[in-house]
Design an enzyme around this catalytic site. Structure first.
Site, PDB file in Angstrom:
ATOM      1  N   LYS A  49     -63.690 159.682  60.412  1.00 63.02           N
ATOM      2  CA  LYS A  49     -63.035 158.630  61.208  1.00 63.02           C
ATOM      3  C   LYS A  49     -62.682 159.165  62.589  1.00 63.02           C
ATOM      4  O   LYS A  49     -62.897 158.493  63.609  1.00 63.02           O
ATOM      5  CB  LYS A  49     -61.764 158.137  60.491  1.00 63.02           C
ATOM      6  CG  LYS A  49     -62.044 157.321  59.243  1.00 63.02           C
ATOM      7  CD  LYS A  49     -60.783 157.059  58.423  1.00 63.02           C
ATOM      8  CE  LYS A  49     -61.119 156.331  57.135  1.00 63.02           C
ATOM      9  NZ  LYS A  49     -59.962 156.108  56.247  1.00 63.02           N
ATOM     10  N   GLN A  93     -53.613 157.712  55.986  1.00 62.11           N
ATOM     11  CA  GLN A  93     -54.617 157.860  54.936  1.00 62.11           C
ATOM     12  C   GLN A  93     -53.965 157.834  53.558  1.00 62.11           C
ATOM     13  O   GLN A  93     -52.936 158.489  53.319  1.00 62.11           O
ATOM     14  CB  GLN A  93     -55.397 159.181  55.149  1.00 62.11           C
ATOM     15  CG  GLN A  93     -56.538 159.412  54.193  1.00 62.11           C
ATOM     16  CD  GLN A  93     -57.727 158.468  54.405  1.00 62.11           C
ATOM     17  OE1 GLN A  93     -57.869 157.828  55.443  1.00 62.11           O
ATOM     18  NE2 GLN A  93     -58.580 158.368  53.408  1.00 62.11           N
ATOM     19  N   ASP A 116     -55.459 149.064  59.056  1.00 68.83           N
ATOM     20  CA  ASP A 116     -56.015 148.876  57.711  1.00 68.83           C
ATOM     21  C   ASP A 116     -55.644 147.529  57.101  1.00 68.83           C
ATOM     22  O   ASP A 116     -56.075 147.217  55.976  1.00 68.83           O
ATOM     23  CB  ASP A 116     -55.502 149.980  56.770  1.00 68.83           C
ATOM     24  CG  ASP A 116     -56.391 151.204  56.782  1.00 68.83           C
ATOM     25  OD1 ASP A 116     -57.614 151.053  56.924  1.00 68.83           O
ATOM     26  OD2 ASP A 116     -55.851 152.316  56.634  1.00 68.83           O
TER      27      ASP A 116
HETATM   28  N1  GUN Z   1     -58.172 155.926  51.411  1.00 65.96           N
HETATM   29  C1  GUN Z   1     -59.427 155.618  51.053  1.00 65.96           C
HETATM   30  N2  GUN Z   1     -59.925 154.682  51.886  1.00 65.96           N
HETATM   31  C2  GUN Z   1     -58.963 154.401  52.776  1.00 65.96           C
HETATM   32  C3  GUN Z   1     -58.896 153.521  53.892  1.00 65.96           C
HETATM   33  O1  GUN Z   1     -59.817 152.798  54.229  1.00 65.96           O
HETATM   34  N3  GUN Z   1     -57.714 153.542  54.577  1.00 65.96           N
HETATM   35  C4  GUN Z   1     -56.674 154.314  54.220  1.00 65.96           C
HETATM   36  N4  GUN Z   1     -55.567 154.251  54.955  1.00 65.96           N
HETATM   37  N5  GUN Z   1     -56.703 155.155  53.197  1.00 65.96           N
HETATM   38  C5  GUN Z   1     -57.855 155.179  52.485  1.00 65.96           C
END
Ligand code: GUN
Length: 283
Positions: A49, A93, A116
């Site tokens: 990311k 995350q 998100d």
């Molecule tokens: N953990 C696994 N996928 C994601 C995601 O898309 N966003 C976040 N914040 N945590 C994750």
């Protein structure tokens, strides 16, 4: 039959190029990722990311906190990022270490910076069918379906998995697009009875190859959200043999994965528009 593969990479590259143009035009988009602890899978996701954000020209910040960070310290960190005028979008995350109440942290993120779409206000807006920030993975899946002109209106869609990050928002987006949606999960009885009816089947469970070819409707569309690390390498939630039954199918790797990253950047652009007042935040 051998399914047409719905590859994420070319669509994702186009989205990422559009996002990079937007950054050039506006000068600055700030995205911060916050990783607490050292879960190896999370580290991989955060690295990808962060790299993508830098490549798009973002002001990309990578906050790392030790696993023993207290809930109050993380809340304080989120408050600092909420107040930071250089930060448009915040991603914490998941999963967080067990001693931290995830819901409390997600609730603390400024809703207009919640890249998100996990804040209750954004989740609620989605529930109400209003435009809002929605998680990158379900948004990416919808873009893949649109790219291949797959008819959603009136289709029977089955989503396996009811997570807040994929299953639930996915079901809502499909319903908004006028599909008839069934959500299946670990307590569903006779799963194949449901999946065999699916014109569009989305597997988002995190169990390697749990969807076998005999669970897929002939001529259906199969979207495999699973990215499972096994001794045999990366495998999805769907047995690749399902491509002999389906008309369209996403590969793993190279399917939904690249779309998640691209749509995260797209969501950050949306956050930046909220902050600049170009788009009214709906909450
Ligand atoms: N953990 C696994 N996928 C994601 C995601 O898309 N966003 C976040 N914040 N945590 C994750």
């Amino acid at each position: 039959m051998s399914a047409t593969l719905i590859k994420g990479k070319p669509i994702a590259e186009r989205i990422r190029a559009e996002v990079a143009e937007e950054v050039k035009a506006t000068g600055h988009i700030g995205l911060v990722t916050v990783l607490v602890g050292d879960d190896p899978a999370s580290e991989v996701y955060i690295r990808l990311k962060h790299k993508a954000a830098l490549e798009a020209g973002f002001d990309a910040r990578d906050v790392r906190l030790p696993a023993e960070t207290s809930e109050d310290d993380l809340l304080a960190q989120v408050a600092v990022l909420n107040a930071d005028q250089e930060i448009d979008a915040i991603l914490v995350q998941l999963p967080l270490p067990g001693h931290i109440d995830e819901a409390r942290i997600l609730r603390a993120i400024a809703p207009a910076k919640d890249v998100d779409g996990l804040h209750p206000v954004n989740a609620g807006q989605l529930f109400l069918g209003k435009p809002t920030l929605v998680g990158a993975t379900p948004v990416g899946v919808m873009a893949m379906l649109r790219e291949h002109a797959i008819e959603i209106d009136g289709a029977r869609a089955v989503v396996i998995g009811r997570s807040n990050i994929v299953g639930k928002p996915m079901a809502h987006l499909l319903m908004q697009a006028n599909a008839t949606v069934t959500i299946c999960h670990s307590h569903t009885r006779d799963l194949p009875r449901h999946t065999l009816e699916a014109d569009i089947l989305v597997a988002a469970v995190g169990v390697p190859m749990m969807v076998s070819p005999d669970m897929v409707k002939t001529g259906g569309v199969v979207i495999d959200v699973g990215i499972n690390r096994t001794e045999a390498g990366l495998v999805g939630d769907v047995d690749p043999g399902a491509a002999e039954v389906a008309a369209f199918m996403t590969p793993v790797p190279g399917g939904v994965g690249p779309m998640t990253i691209a749509c995260l950047l797209q969501n950050a652009v949306r956050c930046a528009r909220y902050r600049r007042g170009e788009l009214a935040y709906p909450g």
